[in-house]
Design an enzyme around this catalytic site. Structure first.
Site, mmCIF file in Angstrom:
data_model
loop_
_atom_site.group_PDB
_atom_site.id
_atom_site.type_symbol
_atom_site.label_atom_id
_atom_site.label_comp_id
_atom_site.label_asym_id
_atom_site.label_seq_id
_atom_site.Cartn_x
_atom_site.Cartn_y
_atom_site.Cartn_z
ATOM 1 N N ASP A 1 -22.053 -10.072 -12.830
ATOM 2 C CA ASP A 1 -21.852 -8.619 -12.951
ATOM 3 C C ASP A 1 -20.439 -8.392 -12.419
ATOM 4 O O ASP A 1 -19.619 -9.335 -12.452
ATOM 5 C CB ASP A 1 -22.918 -7.854 -12.155
ATOM 6 C CG ASP A 1 -22.952 -6.355 -12.494
ATOM 7 O OD1 ASP A 1 -23.504 -5.987 -13.539
ATOM 8 O OD2 ASP A 1 -22.393 -5.538 -11.714
ATOM 9 N N LYS B 1 -31.633 -7.279 -9.191
ATOM 10 C CA LYS B 1 -30.170 -7.219 -9.041
ATOM 11 C C LYS B 1 -29.830 -7.716 -7.650
ATOM 12 O O LYS B 1 -30.653 -7.586 -6.735
ATOM 13 C CB LYS B 1 -29.666 -5.766 -9.203
ATOM 14 C CG LYS B 1 -28.200 -5.690 -9.558
ATOM 15 C CD LYS B 1 -28.010 -5.885 -11.047
ATOM 16 C CE LYS B 1 -26.571 -5.951 -11.444
ATOM 17 N NZ LYS B 1 -26.452 -5.898 -12.925
HETATM 18 P P1 NDP Z 1 -15.752 -7.338 -14.291
HETATM 19 O O1 NDP Z 1 -15.703 -7.639 -12.838
HETATM 20 O O2 NDP Z 1 -15.459 -8.416 -15.261
HETATM 21 O O3 NDP Z 1 -14.785 -6.107 -14.619
HETATM 22 C C1 NDP Z 1 -14.945 -4.886 -13.997
HETATM 23 C C2 NDP Z 1 -13.864 -3.940 -14.483
HETATM 24 O O4 NDP Z 1 -14.184 -2.621 -14.036
HETATM 25 C C3 NDP Z 1 -12.490 -4.257 -13.920
HETATM 26 O O5 NDP Z 1 -11.512 -3.833 -14.813
HETATM 27 C C4 NDP Z 1 -12.486 -3.444 -12.631
HETATM 28 O O6 NDP Z 1 -11.191 -3.117 -12.165
HETATM 29 C C5 NDP Z 1 -13.206 -2.181 -13.081
HETATM 30 N N1 NDP Z 1 -13.900 -1.571 -11.936
HETATM 31 C C6 NDP Z 1 -14.843 -2.145 -11.163
HETATM 32 N N2 NDP Z 1 -15.223 -1.316 -10.183
HETATM 33 C C7 NDP Z 1 -14.488 -0.203 -10.339
HETATM 34 C C8 NDP Z 1 -14.424 1.012 -9.627
HETATM 35 N N3 NDP Z 1 -15.195 1.246 -8.552
HETATM 36 N N4 NDP Z 1 -13.566 1.953 -10.099
HETATM 37 C C9 NDP Z 1 -12.771 1.726 -11.183
HETATM 38 N N5 NDP Z 1 -12.789 0.579 -11.871
HETATM 39 C C10 NDP Z 1 -13.639 -0.359 -11.458
HETATM 40 O O7 NDP Z 1 -17.220 -6.733 -14.551
HETATM 41 P P2 NDP Z 1 -18.007 -6.566 -15.924
HETATM 42 O O8 NDP Z 1 -17.087 -6.319 -17.052
HETATM 43 O O9 NDP Z 1 -18.974 -7.677 -15.998
HETATM 44 O O10 NDP Z 1 -18.870 -5.254 -15.623
HETATM 45 C C11 NDP Z 1 -18.421 -3.952 -15.991
HETATM 46 C C12 NDP Z 1 -19.624 -3.031 -16.056
HETATM 47 O O11 NDP Z 1 -20.544 -3.525 -17.039
HETATM 48 C C13 NDP Z 1 -20.433 -2.892 -14.776
HETATM 49 O O12 NDP Z 1 -20.953 -1.583 -14.682
HETATM 50 C C14 NDP Z 1 -21.588 -3.873 -14.982
HETATM 51 O O13 NDP Z 1 -22.720 -3.530 -14.216
HETATM 52 C C15 NDP Z 1 -21.832 -3.659 -16.478
HETATM 53 N N6 NDP Z 1 -22.550 -4.725 -17.160
HETATM 54 C C16 NDP Z 1 -22.097 -6.012 -17.156
HETATM 55 C C17 NDP Z 1 -22.770 -6.981 -17.850
HETATM 56 C C18 NDP Z 1 -22.256 -8.376 -17.950
HETATM 57 O O14 NDP Z 1 -22.856 -9.169 -18.702
HETATM 58 N N7 NDP Z 1 -21.188 -8.746 -17.292
HETATM 59 C C19 NDP Z 1 -24.018 -6.686 -18.571
HETATM 60 C C20 NDP Z 1 -24.373 -5.281 -18.584
HETATM 61 C C21 NDP Z 1 -23.658 -4.367 -17.880
HETATM 62 P P3 NDP Z 1 -10.623 -3.839 -10.821
HETATM 63 O O15 NDP Z 1 -10.247 -5.217 -11.270
HETATM 64 O O16 NDP Z 1 -9.461 -3.003 -10.435
HETATM 65 O O17 NDP Z 1 -11.712 -3.823 -9.814
HETATM 66 O O1 2IT Z 2 -26.341 -5.392 -15.920
HETATM 67 C C1 2IT Z 2 -26.653 -6.409 -16.559
HETATM 68 O O2 2IT Z 2 -27.472 -6.376 -17.480
HETATM 69 C C2 2IT Z 2 -25.989 -7.677 -16.201
HETATM 70 N N1 2IT Z 2 -25.122 -7.673 -15.327
HETATM 71 C C3 2IT Z 2 -26.399 -8.954 -16.875
HETATM 72 C C4 2IT Z 2 -27.658 -9.502 -16.282
HETATM 73 C C5 2IT Z 2 -28.067 -10.866 -16.791
HETATM 74 O O3 2IT Z 2 -29.047 -11.364 -16.211
HETATM 75 O O4 2IT Z 2 -27.476 -11.415 -17.717
#
Ligand code: NDP
Ligand code: 2IT
Length: 449
Positions: free
Chosen positions: A168, A128
Site C-alpha cells: 500500500d 490492513k
Molecule cells: P505509493 O506509495 O506508491 O504512492 C503514493 C502516492 O500518493 C505518492 O505520490 C505520495 O506522495 C502520495 N501521497 C501519499 N500520502 C499522501 C498524503 N498524505 N498527501 C498527499 N499525497 C500523498 O502508494 P500507492 O500508489 O500504492 O497507493 C495510493 C493509494 O491507492 C492509497 O490510497 C492506497 O491505499 C490505494 N490503493 C493502493 C493499492 C495498491 O495495489 N497499491 C490497491 C488499492 C488502493 P509522496 O511521495 O510525496 O508521499
Molecule cells: O487497498 C488495497 O486494496 C491494497 N492496498 C491492496 C491489497 C492487496 O492485498 O493486494
C-alpha cells in the site's frame, strides 16, 4: 428478537465505542447509510446483529518495531495488523508505511477491504496493517532493516491460509522483497504469504499494473453504460506512485489525455498531455531515483504548482490516486463546475463525506474506491491461486481475468445501485450492498461466532 436497527443510534454507539477514530467513523457511516435500510427490509441480518459484528474487528495486533538507523541510533516505531473479518477467506489487505498511520486509518482501511474483497468474487477476507514509519529520506539499508524488524513480529500472525499482506502507500516492490525474504527465513518455507512479490520470487504478472488498470477498466465500463468512452478525454490524476502510474498508462493506451500528476508537495500540469515516454521517465524517477514530481516540471518545462492538489485543473475524468480525504467539498464543486463527468477512486476513500455526497447529488459517474480500486487485491488473490497451484499464468490471461472481474464488479454495482425516479446508478450504494450480502450470508451460516 433484536431491536429495530436505526442509523442514528447505530452510529452514536459506534462513535462512543471508538472515540476519536474519525476516518473509521467516516468509512462506517458511508456504508451504514446504505446497509441499515437494506437490513431493515431483510430482518434476518438484524436478528443476528450482523452489522454490529461486522464493525468490530476480529482482532487487532499492535507491536513495537525496534531497529537501528545508518547513524547507529536505535529507533522505535509502532506496527499494526487489523484482522477485520475472515468470513469468506483468509485475511487479505495491504501494509502502509507512512508517518500518519494510526489505528483509525488502519481500521477504516481494513473495514473497506472487507467489502472490496467480497466484490472481487474471490475468497478473501478483510485486513490492513502497517506502521507509523516514514520511508522518505531513508536509505535502502534502513528500509531493509525496518522491514526485517517489522516482519519478526508480523510473521507470528500471518500464513498463506491465515492472513496474506501486500503493499500500500510506502510499501512497494522493494519493501515486499525485504518483508518476504525475512518471512521465508523465519518460517523456513516458501509459500505465498505476501502478494505483490517480484516475478522471480513467485509474484504474478499484472499485479503491479492491476490497481491502476482495474480503475480505468471500471471507469470505461461506467462510460460505456452511459454511451460514452475514454477516447479524447482530459484526465486529472493525483499521486505519482504505483496506482497513479498505471492509471496513467492505461488511460494513455485508451486515448485519454493525462494532464496532471502529483505528490505530497504539489502537482505538475502538462497541458499537452503526459506521453508514454514521459511516463516512463516518471516511473524511473519514483521507483529508481526516489525523486519528487517537481523534477518533471524542470525536465519538461511545464507548470508546477506547489502545495496544491490538481482538482482546479479542468478535466473530463478525475482519478484521485494518492490518499484519503484528498478531495474536499470545494474541490468537488470545482470539478463539477469545470465539466468533470466521472470520478474513479484509485486511492482509498479519497473524497471527504461532503465531497462524496456532492458527487452523488450531481449525478456524475462516481466510482467509489471499494469498487474502483478492487483490481489490485483481485490480482493479489490470483497471485495466491497461482502460488497454491505452483504455476503462473501469462500476462494476457491475467489481463483478461482482471477485465472480467472489473466488468462483473460493475454489473453488481448496477444491479444493486438502481434508484427510483432516475436512470443514474448509485455506485456507492451498489458496491456497499453487493459487497455486504456475500459476507453477511457467510456470517449467518456460521451461527454466532
Ligand atoms: P505509493 O506509495 O506508491 O504512492 C503514493 C502516492 O500518493 C505518492 O505520490 C505520495 O506522495 C502520495 N501521497 C501519499 N500520502 C499522501 C498524503 N498524505 N498527501 C498527499 N499525497 C500523498 O502508494 P500507492 O500508489 O500504492 O497507493 C495510493 C493509494 O491507492 C492509497 O490510497 C492506497 O491505499 C490505494 N490503493 C493502493 C493499492 C495498491 O495495489 N497499491 C490497491 C488499492 C488502493 P509522496 O511521495 O510525496 O508521499
Ligand atoms: O487497498 C488495497 O486494496 C491494497 N492496498 C491492496 C491489497 C492487496 O492485498 O493486494
Amino acid at each position: 428478537m433484536a431491536e429495530q436497527l436505526e442509523l442514528d443510534s447505530f452510529m452514536k454507539g459506534l462513535i462512543k465505542r471508538n472515540p476519536d477514530e474519525l476516518e473509521f467513523h467516516q468509512a462506517v457511516a458511508e456504508v451504514a447509510r446504505d446497509i441499515v435500510p437494506f437490513i431493515q427490509s431483510n430482518p434476518k441480518y438484524a436478528e443476528e446483529s450482523i452489522l454490529e459484528r461486522l464493525t468490530e474487528p476480529d482482532r487487532i495486533l499492535i507491536f513495537r518495531v525496534s531497529w537501528v538507523d545508518d547513524d547507529n541510533n536505535v529507533r522505535a516505531n509502532r506496527g499494526y495488523r487489523v484482522q477485520f473479518n475472515n468470513a469468506i477467506g483468509p485475511y487479505k489487505g495491504g501494509l502502509r508505511f507512512h508517518p500518519s498511520v494510526n489505528l483509525s486509518i488502519l481500521k477504516f482501511l481494513g473495514f473497506e477491504q472487507i467489502f472490496k474483497n467480497s466484490l472481487t468474487t474471490m475468497p478473501i477476507g478483510g485486513a490492513k496493517g502497517g506502521a507509523n514509519f516514514n520511508p522518505r529520506g531513508k536509505s535502502d539499508r534502513e528500509i531493509m532493516r525496518f522491514c526485517q524488524a517489522f516482519m519478526i513480529e508480523l510473521s507470528r500472525h500471518i500464513g498463506p491460509d491465515i492472513d496474506v499482506p501486500a503493499g500500500d502507500i510506502g510499501v512497494g516492490a522493494r519493501e515486499v522483497g525485504y518483508l518476504y525474504g525475512q518471512y521465508k527465513r523465519i518460517a523456513n518455507n516458501h509459500t505465498g504469504v505476501i502478494t505483490g512479490k517480484s516475478l522471480t520470487t513467485g509474484g504474478s504478472e499484472i499485479r503491479k499494473e492491476a490497481t491502476g488498470y482495474g480503475c480505468v477498466y471500471f471507469v470505461q465500463e461506467m462510460l460505456k453504460h452511459a454511451g460514452n468512452s475514454i477516447e479524447g478525454k482530459i484526465c486529472a490524476i493525483s499521486g505519482s506512485g504505483n496506482v497513479a502510474q498505471y492509471t496513467a498508462e492505461k488511460l494513455i493506451d485508451l486515448g485519454g489525455k493525462v494532464v496532471t500528476m502529483s505528490d505530497s508537495d504539489g502537482f505538475i500540469y502538462d497541458e499537452n498531455g503526459i506521453t508514454k515516454e514521459k511516463l516512463a521517465w516518471i516511473i524511473d524517477l519514483k521507483e529508481n531515483r526516489r525523486g519528487r514530481i517537481k523534477e518533471y516540471a524542470q525536465e519538461f518545462q511545464v507548470e508546477y504548482i506547489q502545495g496544491k492538489t490538481p482538482w482546479s485543473v479542468p478535466c473530463d475524468l478525475a482519478f484521485p490516486s494518492a490518499t484519503q480525504n484528498e478531495i474536499h467539498l470545494e474541490d468537488a464543486k470545482t470539478l463539477v463546475k469545470n465539466g468533470c463527468i466521472a470520478i474513479g477512486e484509485g486511492a482509498n476513500m479519497p473524497s471527504t463525506a461532503e465531497a462524496a455526497e456532492y458527487f452523488l447529488d450531481a449525478k456524475l459517474l462516481y466510482a467509489p474506491s471499494k469498487a474502483a480500486n478492487a483490481g489490485g487485491v483481485a490480482v493479489s488473490a490470483l497471485e495466491m491461486s497461482q502460488n497454491s497451484m505452483r504455476l503462473s499464468w501469462d500476462w494476457e490471461e491475467l489481463d483478461q481475468r482482471l477485465q472480467g472481474i472489473m466488468k462483473r464488479i460493475h454489473a453488481s454495482c448496477v444491479e444493486h445501485g438502481k434508484q427510483q425516479d432516475t436512470d443514474a446508478i448509485n455506485y456507492v450504494k451498489g458496491s456497499n450492498i453487493a459487497g455486504f450480502i456475500k459476507v453477511a450470508d457467510a456470517m449467518l451460516s456460521y451461527g454466532v461466532t
